[in-house]
Scaffold this motif. Structure first.
Motif: not given
Ligand code: GLU
Length: 298
Positions: A199-201, A41-43, A185-187, A181-183, A5-11, A203-205
């Motif tokens: 597992v994430r918030g 880190i999603e920079d 990079a994340v994939v 774009a995020y889409q 799993g991962r946690f992927a914050p945007s700084p 708002d990203l569903a």
């Molecule tokens: N970097 C994204 C954010 O901070 C989250 C990406 C993800 O968990 O898929 O909103």
């Protein structure tokens, strides 16, 4: 399957209460499955991100005793991987170049009688899809979404469905300013890092169907998803810098423990007396399993 799993914050700023919930939930789910938990880190959106914010986020995680099990990865160092994925999609004719500005898109939508919705990106009506514009700087590159309902299952929200054509339309993978774009990079990163569970918030569903279609186009596996309940601001809106999302204060061990406990109670986990973050984290692993259930594929 070995859980990763991962946690992927945007700084874009320090972690706030909502981001700590996502960090804690993803950590607990990984530990509940005896899995590996990574921090990425999603920079990728350079102008909105800063090294200072990333360092602050990592320090906040560390103060809460949330340590990545492998070295932290940075999207800004992975652009060749995004380029390779885009090249494959180009070869498959799954993408096209687009010259539309936001104003062009809203004009085209207006002509179709589609009214813009608050807090929603405008669905792209596909104006450039058939134009075969050359790929060149200054143009964006969009992914051709498949028509029909896209269904997927979330471990918390249950069965979900979205019609990508009406909800988002062909979406951007490479922006006209040259940023990824995020889409995309994340994939690419979730696959390269062998992520089995996201597992994430919440708002990203609604990004998930886009990510699943991209995974399918690239022949990548689809992880399992669990979207955690959002922490809302007092005005009922999503927490953001605009409505005063405060940085999680971890200046002392007591404050860090208190921040973790608030995040845990938001996840409906019991709060027992604890002296340290490490102790509190260990106490929540079993309650996490009981409250949020185990994945069927781990
Ligand atoms: N970097 C994204 C954010 O901070 C989250 C990406 C993800 O968990 O898929 O909103």
């Amino acid at each position: 399957m070995r859980y990763r799993g991962r946690f992927a914050p945007s700084p874009t700023g320090p972690l706030h209460a909502g981001s700590l919930v996502a960090a804690l939930a993803s950590w607990l789910d990984a530990k509940a499955h005896q899995g590996t938990w990574l921090v990425r880190i999603e920079d990728v959106d350079g102008p909105r991100c800063s090294l200072e914010a990333a360092r602050t986020q990592l320090a906040q995680l560390q103060a809460c005793n949330l340590f990545s099990d492998e070295p932290v990865t940075w999207q800004s160092q992975r652009t060749s991987h995004y380029q390779a994925a885009l090249t494959r999609l180009r070869e498959q004719h799954a993408v096209y170049a687009c010259r539309c500005s936001r104003a062009d898109i809203s004009k085209a939508l207006l002509a179709l009688g589609v009214a813009p919705e608050r807090h929603r990106d405008m669905p792209y009506p596909g104006s450039c899809r058939g134009l075969s514009l050359p790929y060149q700087s200054g143009l964006s590159v969009r992914f051709k979404v498949q028509p029909g309902m896209k269904s997927w299952r979330d471990r918390r929200l249950g069965e979900q469905a979205q019609n990508l054509v009406t909800a988002v339309g062909d979406f951007v993978l490479l922006r006209s300013d040259g940023l990824w774009a995020y889409q995309l990079a994340v994939v690419v990163d979730d696959t390269d890092q062998g992520i089995t569970h996201v597992v994430r918030g919440e708002d990203l569903a609604d990004n998930t169907p886009r990510q699943i279609q991209l995974q399918q186009a690239l022949g990548f596996p689809t992880p399992e998803y669990l979207h955690t309940p959002l922490v809302l601001a007092t005005d009922g809106e999503k927490l953001s810098k605009q409505n005063g999302a405060l940085s999680v204060n971890v200046a002392t061990p007591e404050l860090a423990l208190g921040a973790l406990q608030s995040a845990a109670s938001h996840l409906q986990l019991p709060i027992h007396p604890a002296n340290t973050c490490a102790q509190a984290l260990a106490q929540w692993v079993q309650p996490w399993r009981e409250r949020w259930g185990m994945s069927r594929h781990a």
